[in-house]
Design an enzyme around this catalytic site. Structure first.
Site, mmCIF file in Angstrom:
data_model
loop_
_atom_site.group_PDB
_atom_site.id
_atom_site.type_symbol
_atom_site.label_atom_id
_atom_site.label_comp_id
_atom_site.label_asym_id
_atom_site.label_seq_id
_atom_site.Cartn_x
_atom_site.Cartn_y
_atom_site.Cartn_z
ATOM 1 N N GLY A 296 28.167 48.365 42.521
ATOM 2 C CA GLY A 296 27.337 48.250 41.313
ATOM 3 C C GLY A 296 26.320 49.385 41.299
ATOM 4 N N ARG B 256 11.435 34.363 29.960
ATOM 5 C CA ARG B 256 12.734 33.692 29.952
ATOM 6 C C ARG B 256 12.705 32.250 30.455
ATOM 7 N NH1 ARG B 256 17.047 37.921 32.133
ATOM 8 N NH2 ARG B 256 16.634 39.042 30.192
ATOM 9 N N ARG C 266 11.757 37.008 37.122
ATOM 10 C CA ARG C 266 11.982 38.435 36.835
ATOM 11 C C ARG C 266 11.716 38.743 35.368
ATOM 12 N NH1 ARG C 266 16.656 41.403 34.910
ATOM 13 N NH2 ARG C 266 17.668 39.385 34.693
ATOM 14 N N GLY D 136 21.175 44.373 27.769
ATOM 15 C CA GLY D 136 19.874 44.764 27.210
ATOM 16 C C GLY D 136 19.462 46.168 27.570
ATOM 17 N N GLY D 137 19.428 46.513 28.882
ATOM 18 C CA GLY D 137 19.090 47.859 29.295
ATOM 19 C C GLY D 137 18.179 47.916 30.504
ATOM 20 N N GLU E 91 12.257 42.915 24.958
ATOM 21 C CA GLU E 91 12.803 41.644 25.462
ATOM 22 C C GLU E 91 11.661 40.724 25.877
ATOM 23 O OE1 GLU E 91 16.082 42.176 28.243
ATOM 24 O OE2 GLU E 91 16.640 44.028 27.231
ATOM 25 N N ASP F 170 27.733 36.911 48.608
ATOM 26 C CA ASP F 170 28.270 37.299 49.925
ATOM 27 C C ASP F 170 27.234 38.009 50.797
ATOM 28 O OD1 ASP F 170 30.513 36.412 48.614
ATOM 29 O OD2 ASP F 170 31.701 38.219 48.906
ATOM 30 N N HIS G 182 19.455 32.376 31.956
ATOM 31 C CA HIS G 182 19.292 33.121 30.703
ATOM 32 C C HIS G 182 19.343 32.112 29.563
ATOM 33 C CE1 HIS G 182 19.618 36.063 27.546
ATOM 34 N NE2 HIS G 182 19.433 37.022 28.429
ATOM 35 N N HIS H 176 21.758 33.117 35.678
ATOM 36 C CA HIS H 176 21.867 34.533 35.334
ATOM 37 C C HIS H 176 21.490 35.479 36.482
ATOM 38 C CE1 HIS H 176 21.891 37.969 32.665
ATOM 39 N NE2 HIS H 176 20.620 38.225 32.892
ATOM 40 N N LEU I 59 17.838 46.274 36.788
ATOM 41 C CA LEU I 59 18.521 47.567 36.893
ATOM 42 C C LEU I 59 17.524 48.616 37.375
ATOM 43 C CD1 LEU I 59 20.730 47.528 33.650
ATOM 44 C CD2 LEU I 59 21.500 47.186 35.992
HETATM 45 P P1 FAD Z 1 26.380 44.311 41.206
HETATM 46 O O1 FAD Z 1 26.320 45.210 40.058
HETATM 47 O O2 FAD Z 1 26.702 42.893 40.942
HETATM 48 O O3 FAD Z 1 27.470 44.881 42.222
HETATM 49 C C1 FAD Z 1 27.841 44.140 43.366
HETATM 50 C C2 FAD Z 1 29.062 44.777 43.974
HETATM 51 O O4 FAD Z 1 29.330 44.227 45.261
HETATM 52 C C3 FAD Z 1 30.340 44.556 43.172
HETATM 53 O O5 FAD Z 1 31.055 45.766 43.194
HETATM 54 C C4 FAD Z 1 31.085 43.491 43.976
HETATM 55 O O6 FAD Z 1 32.466 43.498 43.818
HETATM 56 C C5 FAD Z 1 30.705 43.909 45.379
HETATM 57 N N1 FAD Z 1 30.817 42.859 46.402
HETATM 58 C C6 FAD Z 1 30.245 41.633 46.396
HETATM 59 N N2 FAD Z 1 30.546 40.977 47.541
HETATM 60 C C7 FAD Z 1 31.319 41.817 48.268
HETATM 61 C C8 FAD Z 1 31.955 41.716 49.543
HETATM 62 N N3 FAD Z 1 31.858 40.624 50.312
HETATM 63 N N4 FAD Z 1 32.681 42.770 49.986
HETATM 64 C C9 FAD Z 1 32.827 43.889 49.231
HETATM 65 N N5 FAD Z 1 32.250 44.033 48.013
HETATM 66 C C10 FAD Z 1 31.502 43.014 47.559
HETATM 67 N N6 FAD Z 1 19.622 43.457 34.323
HETATM 68 C C11 FAD Z 1 18.857 44.353 33.658
HETATM 69 O O7 FAD Z 1 17.926 44.924 34.231
HETATM 70 N N7 FAD Z 1 19.115 44.613 32.350
HETATM 71 C C12 FAD Z 1 20.128 44.031 31.668
HETATM 72 O O8 FAD Z 1 20.342 44.328 30.509
HETATM 73 C C13 FAD Z 1 20.926 43.076 32.341
HETATM 74 N N8 FAD Z 1 21.921 42.423 31.692
HETATM 75 C C14 FAD Z 1 22.745 41.606 32.403
HETATM 76 C C15 FAD Z 1 23.825 41.006 31.766
HETATM 77 C C16 FAD Z 1 24.717 40.226 32.476
HETATM 78 C C17 FAD Z 1 25.885 39.584 31.775
HETATM 79 C C18 FAD Z 1 24.513 40.017 33.867
HETATM 80 C C19 FAD Z 1 25.468 39.186 34.652
HETATM 81 C C20 FAD Z 1 23.413 40.573 34.498
HETATM 82 C C21 FAD Z 1 22.528 41.366 33.776
HETATM 83 N N9 FAD Z 1 21.432 41.963 34.397
HETATM 84 C C22 FAD Z 1 20.648 42.844 33.703
HETATM 85 C C23 FAD Z 1 21.244 41.852 35.836
HETATM 86 C C24 FAD Z 1 21.808 43.129 36.488
HETATM 87 O O9 FAD Z 1 22.973 43.521 35.808
HETATM 88 C C25 FAD Z 1 22.149 42.935 37.950
HETATM 89 O O10 FAD Z 1 21.071 42.354 38.623
HETATM 90 C C26 FAD Z 1 22.462 44.283 38.590
HETATM 91 O O11 FAD Z 1 23.484 44.931 37.883
HETATM 92 C C27 FAD Z 1 22.887 44.080 40.028
HETATM 93 O O12 FAD Z 1 23.310 45.308 40.536
HETATM 94 P P2 FAD Z 1 23.801 45.371 42.025
HETATM 95 O O13 FAD Z 1 24.257 46.765 42.258
HETATM 96 O O14 FAD Z 1 22.798 44.784 42.906
HETATM 97 O O15 FAD Z 1 25.061 44.362 42.071
HETATM 98 C C1 SIN Z 2 19.817 40.628 28.365
HETATM 99 O O1 SIN Z 2 20.345 41.589 27.824
HETATM 100 O O2 SIN Z 2 19.327 39.672 27.780
HETATM 101 C C2 SIN Z 2 19.789 40.602 29.862
HETATM 102 C C3 SIN Z 2 18.666 41.395 30.327
HETATM 103 C C4 SIN Z 2 18.337 41.091 31.766
HETATM 104 O O3 SIN Z 2 18.930 40.225 32.383
HETATM 105 O O4 SIN Z 2 17.410 41.725 32.266
#
Ligand code: FAD
Ligand code: SIN
Length: 536
Positions: free
Chosen positions: A13, A280, A376, A47-48, A114, A213, A234, A341, A382
């Site tokens: 991610g 929220r 949060r 959202g962003g 937001e 995990d 959410h 969420h 992000l």
């Molecule tokens: P992730 O992006 O979830 O990536 C995790 C990665 O780890 C994935 O590739 C997964 O496959 C991998 N993984 C997991 N377990 C294992 C394992 N055991 N072995 C190998 N790989 C593994 N936040 C904002 O700030 N703004 C937004 O607009 C927003 N909108 C959102 C909308 C939705 C629908 C969702 C679900 C969340 C949203 N969030 C938003 C929250 C935000 O997207 C996440 O908190 C953020 O993207 C998390 O990033 P990350 O890199 O920590 O994890």
């Molecule tokens: C949203 O677009 O409402 C999600 C934004 C966030 O989780 O920060």
């Protein structure tokens, strides 16, 4: 050696990919990810990213909004550093090719608003911000000669060992389900970036990969985990029977969307002066309360008063996805319900992603840095992920230059090779369903001591049944994930039961007040034998 790298990153991610692009300038990097590389919460973000980008906004205002929503548990110095890094992080993403939406007829960014924000400060790419970020970062990682991405590789446990009383991490035990291979991947530095844990709840916005995990692996390895009771729901996901919840971004309310009951009442006036753009937790609880009061299944989001063309341009994905469900959001009310969420707690880390285990770093949703406190602020995740990935990368590079850590004396894969084939899969599906239901019904938006006690007594047999299956059958992705989900569910229940007050996302009817005297502190747990100790 084939399975030996300088930097190992678990997760593809925003956190994992951002870190990779920086450390790859100094050594060989492997990213392992359990599905396709794009499959992450990041990819679905709508959202962003919150960042101070306009002359009418200020770091002080962003700081104050974050602290206000965080309900007394944010670490102010950490919040400040992350917020001040915001504009630079946005520029770095642009340098990697992210195309954010610009304001019409101007050089500036189109900024969304937001819940809980007093200013417009959410930088976005229409309503597909995460997909755009994931695309650009992955493209850059794929083009980098020092980065190898191994898809369909699931980390089972961290390689940790003690030398001279110090705990080290030296990579991870990994399973490749496609080739049914068990791998030991060694690295000088390891980053956990496995995202959140929304899948422990029956209804969630999170993709299937979000099974907690990283939190479970770090806990098993002896790291501290904190604040897991603070699960964010959410307020608005499309309510469709038999389909996974689809997020209707808070930015929709930021553009003027109004929540209404089935009888048409704009009810947020009754709950908070910021109405539909209240923090929220307040909106989610207000909806929960309206649903309980009316006995209806959904409330409604009303955009009918907004110009149809603007809605279609600003929210193209939401418009199409709703249309596919038979709802034209320019004319029809959108039926919405809350869903799990985001998890504000996680593996305890400092601002640089450092954990208590040497050479183990953690970033993004898996980490608990003190940025979010008890709740949060929208679009701060992000931002936190991308900023702390930069800090952690700099710190890791420093560690890397110090030379290798001591080697582990023995390396034993933590699961037998010749165990039974995964049979009786009904044990997995049944336990998964039961766990998710238990969490939704007993550990949801509004909690009671009675329901938490019941959840605590029910989770134990579920955990033991899952463990029994896990250790007596050949490895499978489903059993690895379910074991982690059970650990995280148990930790959420224990943390929620410990906190005898209501604060931020923890609302417990038996203790409806904030109790700063006894509870203005983190809930910290660490493994001890088959149980845990609270270290707060
Ligand atoms: P992730 O992006 O979830 O990536 C995790 C990665 O780890 C994935 O590739 C997964 O496959 C991998 N993984 C997991 N377990 C294992 C394992 N055991 N072995 C190998 N790989 C593994 N936040 C904002 O700030 N703004 C937004 O607009 C927003 N909108 C959102 C909308 C939705 C629908 C969702 C679900 C969340 C949203 N969030 C938003 C929250 C935000 O997207 C996440 O908190 C953020 O993207 C998390 O990033 P990350 O890199 O920590 O994890
Ligand atoms: C949203 O677009 O409402 C999600 C934004 C966030 O989780 O920060």
């Amino acid at each position: 050696m084939k399975n030996s790298y300088d930097f190992m990153i678990i997760g593809s991610g925003i956190a994992g990919l951002s870190y990779a692009l920086k450390v790859a300038e100094h050594g060989r990097v492997v990213i392992i990810t359990k599905k396709q590389a794009t499959e992450s919460s990041t990819n679905y973000a709508q959202g962003g990213i919150a960042s101070v980008m306009s002359s009418t906004d200020s770091f002080e205002a962003h700081l104050s909004d974050t602290l206000n929503v965080g309900a007394g548990l944010c670490r102010e110095n950490i919040v400040r550093r992350i917020i001040e890094a915001g504009p630079e992080c946005i520029q770095r993403l642009i340098d990697f090719g992210v195309k954010f939406t610009r304001q019409k007829d101007s050089d500036g960014f189109s900024l969304g608003r937001e819940g809980g924000h007093t200013h417009k400060r959410v930088v976005h790419a229409a309503d597909l911000t995460g997909r755009e970020i994931e695309r650009a970062l992955l493209t850059s990682c794929r083009e980098h000669k020092n980065i190898t991405i191994r898809t369909n590789h699931i980390a089972l446990d961290l390689i940790t060992y003690k030398r001279d009383g110090i705990s080290y991490c030296g990579g991870a035990f990994v399973y490749d389900p496609v080739n049914q291979q068990r791998l030991i991947i060694r690295a000088s530095l390891t980053l956990l970036a496995t995202g959140g844990a929304g899948q422990v709840y029956r209804y969630t916005t999170n993709p299937l990969i979000a099974t907690g995990d990283g939190i479970a692996m770090a806990f098993r390895a002896g790291a501290q985990v904190a604040n897991l009771e603070f699960v964010q729901f959410h307020p608005t996901t499309l309510s469709q029977i038999g389909k996974p919840p689809f997020l209707i971004s808070e930015a929709v309310r930021g553009e003027g969307g109004i929540l209404r009951t089935a009888s048409g009442k704009a009810f947020m006036d009754d709950y908070h002066p910021m109405k539909d753009l209240a923090p929220r937790d307040i909106v989610a609880r207000a909806i929960d309360s309206e649903l309980k009061r009316s006995g209806h299944d959904t409330v409604y989001l009303d955009l009918q008063h907004l110009p149809a063309d603007h809605i279609k341009i600003r929210f193209p994905n939401i418009y199409i996805r709703c249309l596919e469900a038979g709802i034209d959001i320019t004319h029809d009310l959108i039926p919405v319900v809350p869903a799990a969420h985001y998890i504000c707690g996680g593996v305890v880390a400092d601002i640089n992603g450092r954990t208590e285990i040497e050479r183990l770093y953690v970033c993004g949703e898996t980490a608990c840095t003190g940025m979010h406190g008890a709740n949060r602020l929208a679009s701060n995740s992000l931002l936190e992920a991308v900023a702390t990935a930069q800090f952690a990368a700099s710190e890791s590079i420093r560690d890397f230059k110090l030379g290798s850590a001591p080697e582990p004396l023995v390396l034993k894969f933590p699961h037998k090779a010749l165990a039974k084939l995964p049979r009786e899969r009904v044990m997995l599906s049944h336990n998964r369903r039961e766990l998710k239901r238990l969490m939704w019904d007993y550990v949801g938006i509004v909690r009671t001591s009675y329901r938490l006690d019941e959840a605590a007594s029910r989770i134990d047999p579920i955990r033991h049944s899952i463990d029994r299956y896990f250790f007596s059958h050949r490895l499978s992705e489903a059993s690895i994930e379910l074991r982690n989900m059970a650990t995280v569910a148990w930790l959420i229940i224990e943390s929620a039961s410990m906190r005898k007050e209501s604060r931020g996302l923890q609302y417990i009817t038996d203790y409806p007040q904030l109790d700063d005297v006894n509870w203005k502190k983190d809930t910290i747990l660490r493994k001890q034998g088959s149980d845990y100790v609270s270290t707060a």
